[in-house]
Scaffold this motif. Structure first.
Motif, PDB file in Angstrom:
ATOM      1  N   TRP A  76       0.834  -1.203   0.000  1.00 28.19           N
ATOM      2  CA  TRP A  76       0.000   0.000   0.000  1.00 28.19           C
ATOM      3  C   TRP A  76       0.873   1.258   0.000  1.00 28.19           C
ATOM      4  O   TRP A  76       0.411   2.326   0.410  1.00 28.19           O
ATOM      5  N   ASP A  77       2.088   1.154  -0.470  1.00 30.76           N
ATOM      6  CA  ASP A  77       3.060   2.243  -0.370  1.00 30.76           C
ATOM      7  C   ASP A  77       2.972   3.182  -1.577  1.00 30.76           C
ATOM      8  O   ASP A  77       3.356   2.805  -2.690  1.00 30.76           O
ATOM      9  N   PRO A  78       2.496   4.423  -1.385  1.00 32.57           N
ATOM     10  CA  PRO A  78       2.374   5.341  -2.516  1.00 32.57           C
ATOM     11  C   PRO A  78       3.700   5.909  -2.988  1.00 32.57           C
ATOM     12  O   PRO A  78       3.730   6.658  -3.967  1.00 32.57           O
ATOM     13  N   SER A  79       4.791   5.536  -2.306  1.00 35.88           N
ATOM     14  CA  SER A  79       6.120   5.981  -2.737  1.00 35.88           C
ATOM     15  C   SER A  79       6.913   4.860  -3.401  1.00 35.88           C
ATOM     16  O   SER A  79       8.102   5.031  -3.701  1.00 35.88           O
ATOM     17  N   SER A  80       6.276   3.715  -3.637  1.00 34.75           N
ATOM     18  CA  SER A  80       6.988   2.563  -4.185  1.00 34.75           C
ATOM     19  C   SER A  80       7.653   2.902  -5.511  1.00 34.75           C
ATOM     20  O   SER A  80       7.055   3.532  -6.391  1.00 34.75           O
ATOM     21  N   LEU A  81       8.891   2.439  -5.648  1.00 39.43           N
ATOM     22  CA  LEU A  81       9.623   2.651  -6.894  1.00 39.43           C
ATOM     23  C   LEU A  81       9.412   1.523  -7.882  1.00 39.43           C
ATOM     24  O   LEU A  81       9.959   1.556  -8.989  1.00 39.43           O
ATOM     25  N   ASP A  82       8.623   0.526  -7.482  1.00 38.35           N
ATOM     26  CA  ASP A  82       8.267  -0.568  -8.379  1.00 38.35           C
ATOM     27  C   ASP A  82       6.976  -0.188  -9.112  1.00 38.35           C
ATOM     28  O   ASP A  82       5.922   0.001  -8.486  1.00 38.35           O
ATOM     29  N   ALA A  83       7.044  -0.058 -10.407  1.00 36.20           N
ATOM     30  CA  ALA A  83       5.916   0.449 -11.195  1.00 36.20           C
ATOM     31  C   ALA A  83       4.670  -0.419 -11.043  1.00 36.20           C
ATOM     32  O   ALA A  83       3.550   0.100 -10.934  1.00 36.20           O
ATOM     33  N   ALA A  84       4.848  -1.736 -11.029  1.00 36.14           N
ATOM     34  CA  ALA A  84       3.690  -2.626 -10.920  1.00 36.14           C
ATOM     35  C   ALA A  84       3.021  -2.479  -9.550  1.00 36.14           C
ATOM     36  O   ALA A  84       1.790  -2.446  -9.447  1.00 36.14           O
ATOM     37  N   THR A  85       3.836  -2.401  -8.499  1.00 34.28           N
ATOM     38  CA  THR A  85       3.284  -2.222  -7.159  1.00 34.28           C
ATOM     39  C   THR A  85       2.540  -0.903  -7.058  1.00 34.28           C
ATOM     40  O   THR A  85       1.430  -0.837  -6.515  1.00 34.28           O
ATOM     41  N   LEU A  86       3.137   0.158  -7.587  1.00 37.57           N
ATOM     42  CA  LEU A  86       2.505   1.477  -7.513  1.00 37.57           C
ATOM     43  C   LEU A  86       1.171   1.493  -8.254  1.00 37.57           C
ATOM     44  O   LEU A  86       0.186   2.074  -7.771  1.00 37.57           O
ATOM     45  N   GLU A  87       1.125   0.824  -9.388  1.00 42.00           N
ATOM     46  CA  GLU A  87      -0.128   0.748 -10.140  1.00 42.00           C
ATOM     47  C   GLU A  87      -1.204   0.048  -9.324  1.00 42.00           C
ATOM     48  O   GLU A  87      -2.371   0.468  -9.310  1.00 42.00           O
ATOM     49  N   GLN A  88      -0.808  -1.018  -8.620  1.00 42.61           N
ATOM     50  CA  GLN A  88      -1.762  -1.750  -7.791  1.00 42.61           C
ATOM     51  C   GLN A  88      -2.216  -0.915  -6.600  1.00 42.61           C
ATOM     52  O   GLN A  88      -3.397  -0.957  -6.214  1.00 42.61           O
ATOM     53  N   VAL A  89      -1.301  -0.153  -6.008  1.00 37.12           N
ATOM     54  CA  VAL A  89      -1.657   0.720  -4.891  1.00 37.12           C
ATOM     55  C   VAL A  89      -2.729   1.715  -5.332  1.00 37.12           C
ATOM     56  O   VAL A  89      -3.754   1.899  -4.654  1.00 37.12           O
ATOM     57  N   ILE A  90      -2.496   2.358  -6.441  1.00 41.15           N
ATOM     58  CA  ILE A  90      -3.445   3.344  -6.942  1.00 41.15           C
ATOM     59  C   ILE A  90      -4.810   2.701  -7.207  1.00 41.15           C
ATOM     60  O   ILE A  90      -5.862   3.253  -6.840  1.00 41.15           O
ATOM     61  N   ALA A  91      -4.812   1.521  -7.797  1.00 39.24           N
ATOM     62  CA  ALA A  91      -6.072   0.831  -8.091  1.00 39.24           C
ATOM     63  C   ALA A  91      -6.821   0.472  -6.808  1.00 39.24           C
ATOM     64  O   ALA A  91      -8.056   0.613  -6.733  1.00 39.24           O
TER      65      ALA A  91
END
Length: 266
Positions: A76-91
């Motif tokens: 749930w990290d909005p600062s993640s540098l992993d693009a796939a993780t960040l996309e999932q967080v936003i979703a």
């Protein structure tokens, strides 16, 4: 306009993983709560159903469900540098916007990062968090919601007034959750003075001056006279949402009234 501390409603964090009796909450005079369910999975239909029931039960007793605490952690990290993780967080956060709207909860509290944040990644992570929070806060506003970034301790992003100013700069849609128990780079009162009317909600508890403890206010190191004065001078309008260990509504209400009475000269 300044407000007197006695004008603020007493709030409490309600966790579905460690629930509090709503009748006791109403009896104590607590009139609002923040809904959380960590570490349960809100996307589990059974957990969602229980949240639905909790919201209805609270409202039935005149308790406002003031805010929702978005989960925190690596996923749930909005600062993640992993693009796939960040996309999932936003979703996932967008999905929670729908839940909040259905529940009639206007304010959502979100951690700007997980930890540890390596020193060599901090600048990039801050920029990523700013962009993510900016995007989501504007989408929230378009749906009648308010996203609030929470100040955090240790190596987390948002551990100082300066970092919170950076995260919120140029984006009036993004509010701040002032967790007084998380502030060690400066005093909570100094943080409140700097962030002022950006503060839209709170987490209230006490600490030992070294790390977060979530003790009852007045049982630790924090200077409550100065904190209350700063909130009053900032014109804070929301509730004092207590986020303490093993919360008992009657104890929280009695303790808070003691603190208010001890500072009645404000």
């Amino acid at each position: 306009m300044n407000r007197k501390p006695g004008d603020w409603n007493i709030g409490i964090s309600f966790s579905l993983a460690n629930p509090i009796d709503f009748n006791k909450m109403a009896e104590s005079g607590i009139r609002c709560m923040e809904l959380t369910w960590q570490p349960l999975d809100i996307f589990d239909p059974e957990v969602k159903r229980r949240c639905d029931e909790a919201v209805d039960a609270a409202r039935g007793l005149g308790i406002e469900v003031w805010s929702l605490h978005i989960p925190f952690g690596t996923d749930w990290d909005p600062s993640s540098l992993d693009a796939a993780t960040l996309e999932q967080v936003i979703a996932k956060v967008r999905r929670l916007f729908g839940y909040a709207a259905d529940w009639g909860i206007r304010t959502l509290v979100f951690h700007p990062s997980w930890e540890p944040v390596p020193a060599e990644e901090r600048a990039q992570r801050l920029q990523t968090a700013k962009q993510t929070l900016g995007l989501l806060s504007q989408e929230a506003a378009a749906n009648g919601l308010r996203l609030a970034a929470e100040c955090l301790p240790r190596t987390c992003l948002g551990h100082s007034a300066s970092e919170m100013e950076f995260l919120t700069a140029g984006n009036p849609a993004l509010g701040v959750c002032c967790d007084v128990n998380h502030l060690f780079k400066e005093t909570p009162q100094r943080f409140i003075e700097r962030l002022g009317d950006r503060i839209v909600t709170t987490h209230i508890s006490d600490n030992d001056g070294t790390d977060e403890k979530h003790w009852m206010p007045g049982k630790g190191n924090l200077q409550w006279h100065d904190i209350l004065r700063a909130f009053a001078e900032a014109g804070y309008q929301g509730p004092m949402v207590h986020e303490v260990r093993n919360p008992d509504p009657l104890d929280i209400a009695a303790n808070w009234h003691e603190i208010i009475n001890a500072n009645s000269n404000l």
